[in-house]
Motif scaffolding. Structure first.
Motif, PDB file in Angstrom:
ATOM      1  N   THR A 121       0.864  -1.182   0.000  1.00  0.00           N
ATOM      2  CA  THR A 121       0.000   0.000   0.000  1.00  0.00           C
ATOM      3  C   THR A 121       0.898   1.229   0.000  1.00  0.00           C
ATOM      4  O   THR A 121       2.106   1.132   0.284  1.00  0.00           O
ATOM      5  N   LEU A 122       0.322   2.401  -0.260  1.00  0.00           N
ATOM      6  CA  LEU A 122       1.126   3.623  -0.257  1.00  0.00           C
ATOM      7  C   LEU A 122       1.748   3.845   1.129  1.00  0.00           C
ATOM      8  O   LEU A 122       2.912   4.237   1.244  1.00  0.00           O
ATOM      9  N   ARG A 126       5.663   4.314   1.976  1.00  0.00           N
ATOM     10  CA  ARG A 126       6.180   5.481   2.718  1.00  0.00           C
ATOM     11  C   ARG A 126       6.983   5.030   3.927  1.00  0.00           C
ATOM     12  O   ARG A 126       8.067   5.555   4.205  1.00  0.00           O
ATOM     13  N   PHE A 143       7.682   6.703  -5.277  1.00  0.00           N
ATOM     14  CA  PHE A 143       6.489   5.908  -4.942  1.00  0.00           C
ATOM     15  C   PHE A 143       5.880   5.303  -6.215  1.00  0.00           C
ATOM     16  O   PHE A 143       5.488   4.147  -6.237  1.00  0.00           O
ATOM     17  N   GLU A 144       5.815   6.123  -7.261  1.00  0.00           N
ATOM     18  CA  GLU A 144       5.242   5.617  -8.515  1.00  0.00           C
ATOM     19  C   GLU A 144       6.076   4.483  -9.089  1.00  0.00           C
ATOM     20  O   GLU A 144       5.539   3.514  -9.623  1.00  0.00           O
ATOM     21  N   GLN A 147       5.307   1.360  -7.088  1.00  0.00           N
ATOM     22  CA  GLN A 147       3.980   0.834  -7.439  1.00  0.00           C
ATOM     23  C   GLN A 147       4.000   0.173  -8.809  1.00  0.00           C
ATOM     24  O   GLN A 147       3.395  -0.882  -9.014  1.00  0.00           O
TER      25      GLN A 147
END
Lengths: 157, 771
Positions: A121-122, A126, A143-144, A147
């Motif tokens: 998950t984000l 993080r 982050f991208e 993902q």
């Protein structure tokens, strides 16, 4: 001096070095693998991150005697010019690397994160990368990239 | 035939990105030269004094060391920037802590550290000052004085005037005063400053992590009394800079070169984090005072602004930082009458220097906090106040520059507030805050940032770029503009590829080496995309003209035909090279004496919105969400541009609520990453980046500057939001939990502060000054 023997990026190596030599210096100065970077020398920035027996460590805080018999992975062990590791490819495409100095450590931290959470998950991203400081990106492109790597791995299953 | 897809505006992959993700990019500390030894610096441990003796302690084999003092400098003992007041090594008088006095070199790094500690500097102390207030006090000791300066302890002053502000006070419905201040900020590039120097046959070469090879090139000529062709500077991969590697590499570069000259061996000097944070430049601390005349319907009638920055012990770049801060102090508003007095003062801190934004974040912080105070006093919303005062096309800036671009700040504000759900959130927070220990708020800042050097600066730089065809028939861009993460390599190759109608991957860019690349100016001031990009576009056109004139290239061609034609030309003429030199646009005028005219060829415009939470139990403020809307002309590369903005916003959030330099008599007391806190991935909110594109005639394909802009807006937007959340006004950044605690936990300090007054009781003269 003492002989330290360990597995580095898949090959066994033996180095004659003082046992308190930082793993960071052993890699950079004795073994000439300069992909691992020093940012702060006190375990805060994560630029020197490597994997030791699958765990993410700050190599500036690890005395070499502790890696006797261990398995160490550095950025040099991840991908090759002709065939980037998927994490490296996603960092390149998504803009996860700017100045590039934190990038090797960040990519290894991502590797470690995705081993633990293949579809993070984000919040997990993080949290998982919070030991690796980046001053350029504001982390959003990173982050991208993470993902995107997870998505590709899921699609490739 | 041109490639079908446009290259400019597309997300071309980072030029050197593959080497970076593979860990193969070579930074300065990754390089090793045969016979190379290491250099280190002995620094002052006191702020100001006269050196009486230098003692080399026992237990160190001094005969094995190369030792350099100022006596070894063959040329002038100066690190030249704007003036020559900054010595390369102290002769007699120390003016700040961590000032370099002695240089040492030895093959063994561990022994070198021991030797540095074994050198003792004996001195007689002299009185010192450490803040703007101490420096300007009537009884302050004179710590800096020069004919080139303005007055004792003052490096530079500016006076900027528009209309006649003295006439407005009598007719004003409100006179609103406020004082705002900002602290120093560390650039905190993850790669510390570092160089390698070599001295052979009376010529000096320095490789290093830097932004501006030609700055160091100039500094070497003076320190070594060598002609320019005997000095060579090569930039290697640079691990972040943000301004922190604009002026400082001239210091460390000259030092390593002196050790190389005396030892006869290549010398590597790479600072560790403690030394880098203690000794190198930071963002200037600042103070902005506003006195504003406003009509009862919220129109700015006139204002007086006093802007002061702390330059540290030597002039370095302070006058230019002050200049940008002064011009940006008026913001994107229509001021019929305005007077700005600005000064850069001397203190006995290490010199403050360039950091992304270069004075603008400081003065914009003051103005955008002040605008919210004005709104509150007049009794209109912050939004309405700005709408009534925005600059419009046809209007003129504080320097009298006519706004020619069709900029629509009202439209931008509407879009940013809609995207962020500003109105709904404001209403919701007003309802929920009274009963919640967590106070939520939303605030914004509107601002602009000039691209390129100020005023006549670009004319003086006289930048030159070249494009050369290499042995494979590929064009290679030759510029001194450096890559340190922003995307210089990529965007310049995109511009050349699109202009030459060949694929992006066919274009190369040379490593910046003063023996090879012309001086395209320093990589600073949001000038690379707009100014240098335009020159690359021009040089590409010149290259095509040359190839077509020779008859070797048709009007339309394939990339293969381009390559064949280029090689054929090269075979016939020996080389194929085109250049372009900066030509000042005909409609740009600037008066350096009066500080009037066209301060910048173009501006980027922005509205940034911050949503915050303040926990009244822990006094912790957090940014929960962030929207960054900007108009930057044509976006050359959307992925890189987004990355630039997000990174700048992250640094701005750090500036607002995390990053505090703790000073003790001019010494940075928290000079390590453990206790100087920059945002981690867990600290940052989502950052929503939105662009508007109004092409500018001054940049390639309409691009303007983007690099510094995102540093300007976050701090005032966040502190405006914190005031919305708490009802308490904070006018200093950084704002850490202990600062919030000071005010919230001590109600008497709030009631004593007139800035907390509500409009109804404000009266005609309203002072937000706390003292």
């Amino acid at each position: 001096m003492s002989i330290i023997t360990f597995t580095l990026n898949g090959s066994q190596v033996s180095v004659d070095a003082p046992p308190m030599t930082r793993l960071l210096d052993l890699l950079r100065e004795h073994l000439h693998l300069t992909g691992t970077k020093e940012g702060c020398g006190e375990g805060e920035c994560g630029s020197c991150s490597v994997l030791v027996d699958g765990e993410l460590v700050n190599s500036c805080l690890v005395p070499s005697l502790q890696i006797q018999g261990a398995t160490v992975t550095t950025i040099e062990g991840l991908g090759e010019q002709t065939h980037l590791h998927p994490i490296q490819q996603c960092f390149l495409e998504k803009g996860g690397a700017q100045c590039g100095i934190c990038t090797p450590g960040m990519i290894l931290a991502t590797h470690h994160l995705l081993e633990k959470h293949p579809a993070p998950t984000l919040d997990e991203i993080r949290e998982g990368l919070s030991g690796n400081l980046c001053r350029c990106t504001g982390y959003m492109r990173i982050f991208e990239a993470v993902q995107q790597t997870a998505k590709l791995a899921e699609a490739g299953k | 035939m041109a490639p079908k897809e446009p290259i400019v505006g597309a997300p071309a992959l980072r030029y050197e990105g593959e080497a970076k993700v593979l860990g193969r990019a070579k930074y300065i500390d990754d390089l090793h030269f045969p016979q190379m030894i290491h250099g280190a610096t002995v620094r002052s441990k006191f702020p100001r004094g006269r050196i009486t003796a230098i003692r080399y302690g026992e237990g160190v084999p001094w005969d094995e060391f190369t030792i350099v003092t100022w006596r070894d400098i063959p040329g002038e003992n100066t690190i030249v920037h704007l003036l020559k007041d900054h010595p390369c090594l102290v002769e007699e008088i120390v003016n700040h802590p961590e000032e370099p006095i002695v240089l040492l070199a030895h093959p063994d790094k561990a022994l070198l550290r021991k030797a540095v500690d074994a050198v003792t500097i004996e001195y007689e102390p002299l009185p010192a000052v450490f803040t703007i207030e101490e420096s300007e006090a009537p009884d302050a000791p004179v710590i800096w004085n020069s004919e080139a300066g303005d007055s004792p302890n003052v490096f530079k002053t500016y006076l900027m005037e528009k209309g006649n502000v003295d006439d407005v006070w009598a007719s004003a419905d409100y006179i609103i005063e406020g004082e705002y201040s900002t602290g120093a900020q560390e650039q905190l590039y993850i790669e510390n400053n570092g160089v390698i120097a070599e001295y052979t046959e009376e010529s000096v070469t320095v490789w290093g992590s830097m932004q501006c090879p030609y700055y160091l090139h100039h500094a070497l000529q003076l320190a070594f009394a060598l002609p320019e062709e005997k000095c060579r500077v090569i930039q290697v991969e640079t691990g972040g800079a943000f301004g922190g590697k604009e002026d400082y590499p001239s210091v460390i570069g000259c030092h390593a070169a002196l050790l190389a000259m005396k030892s006869g061996r290549p010398v590597k000097m790479v600072y560790d984090r403690l030394e880098d944070m203690a000794a190198t430049t930071k963002r200037h601390p600042s103070r902005t005072r506003h006195r504003t005349a406003v009509s009862k319907d919220g129109r700015l009638l006139g204002g007086e602004i006093e802007f002061a920055i702390d330059g540290g012990a030597y002039v370095t770049l302070s006058p230019v930082v002050l200049s940008r801060g002064t011009i940006h102090a008026a913001g994107p508003y229509n001021w019929p009458n305005l007077r700005i007095r600005a000064k850069a003062v001397a203190t006995n801190c290490p010199p403050h220097g360039a950091f992304r934004g270069f004075g603008a974040p400081q003065s914009i912080f003051g103005l955008e906090r002040h605008m919210d105070l004005i709104a509150k006093t007049v009794g209109i919303t912050p939004e309405e106040l700005r709408r009534r005062n925005f600059l419009q096309p046809g209007g003129s800036t504080a320097t009298g520059q006519l706004i020619k671009d069709p900029i629509d700040l009202n439209g931008m504000l509407t879009r940013a507030l809609e995207e962020s759900g500003y109105h709904a959130k404001r209403a919701e927070f007003t309802k929920t805050n009274p009963t919640s220990p967590i106070k939520r708020g939303i605030g914004f800042a509107t601002f602009m940032h000039g691209a390129g050097f100020t005023g006549s600066g670009e004319r003086r730089l006289n930048s030159l770029v070249a494009i050369e065809i290499d042995d494979e028939g590929s064009p290679e861009i030759l510029v001194s503009s450096t890559e340190f993460g922003q995307g210089t390599n990529t965007i310049l190759c995109q511009v050349a590829a699109q202009t030459l109608h060949i694929p992006y991957k066919n274009v190369r860019i040379a490593q910046p080496d003063t023996h090879r690349v012309p001086n395209s100016g320093p990589t600073v001031a949001s000038r690379t995309a707009m100014i240098v990009g335009k020159l690359v576009e021009d040089a590409s056109h010149n290259l095509l003209t040359c190839m077509r004139a020779s008859g070797l290239l048709e009007e339309t061609y394939t990339p293969e035909q381009f390559c064949h034609a280029a090689l054929a030309y090269k075979q016939k003429h020996g080389e194929l090279r085109a250049t372009a030199r900066y030509q000042a646009p005909g409609d740009i005028f600037w008066d350096d004496d009066k500080y009037r005219g066209d301060a910048y060829p173009a501006y980027a415009w922005a509205v940034y919105v911050a949503e915050v939470e303040v926990d009244t139990r822990t006094y912790m403020a957090e940014v929960k969400n962030f929207w960054a809307l900007q108009e930057v002309g044509k976006v050359l590369n959307p992925v890189l541009a987004k990355g630039q903005v997000e990174g700048g916003v992250a640094q701005g959030i750090g500036y607002a609520i995390y990053e505090k330099c703790v000073w003790k008599d001019g010494v940075m007391a928290n000079n390590q990453m453990t206790n100087y806190i920059m945002p981690t991935s867990a600290d940052l909110p989502p950052i929503h980046v939105l662009f508007e594109e109004v092409p500018s005639i001054h940049g390639p394909f309409g691009a303007k500057g983007i690099g510094e802009l995102p540093m300007d807006g976050p701090a005032p937007a966040i502190l405006n939001a914190i005031e919305e959340a708490t009802g308490v006004c904070f006018n200093h950044c950084p704002l850490l939990p202990e600062d919030i605690f000071d005010k919230l936990a001590n109600p008497t300090s709030i009631s004593a502060d007139s800035s907390q007054l509500q409009p109804a009781v404000a009266g005609p003269v309203f002072s937000g000054t706390t003292s």
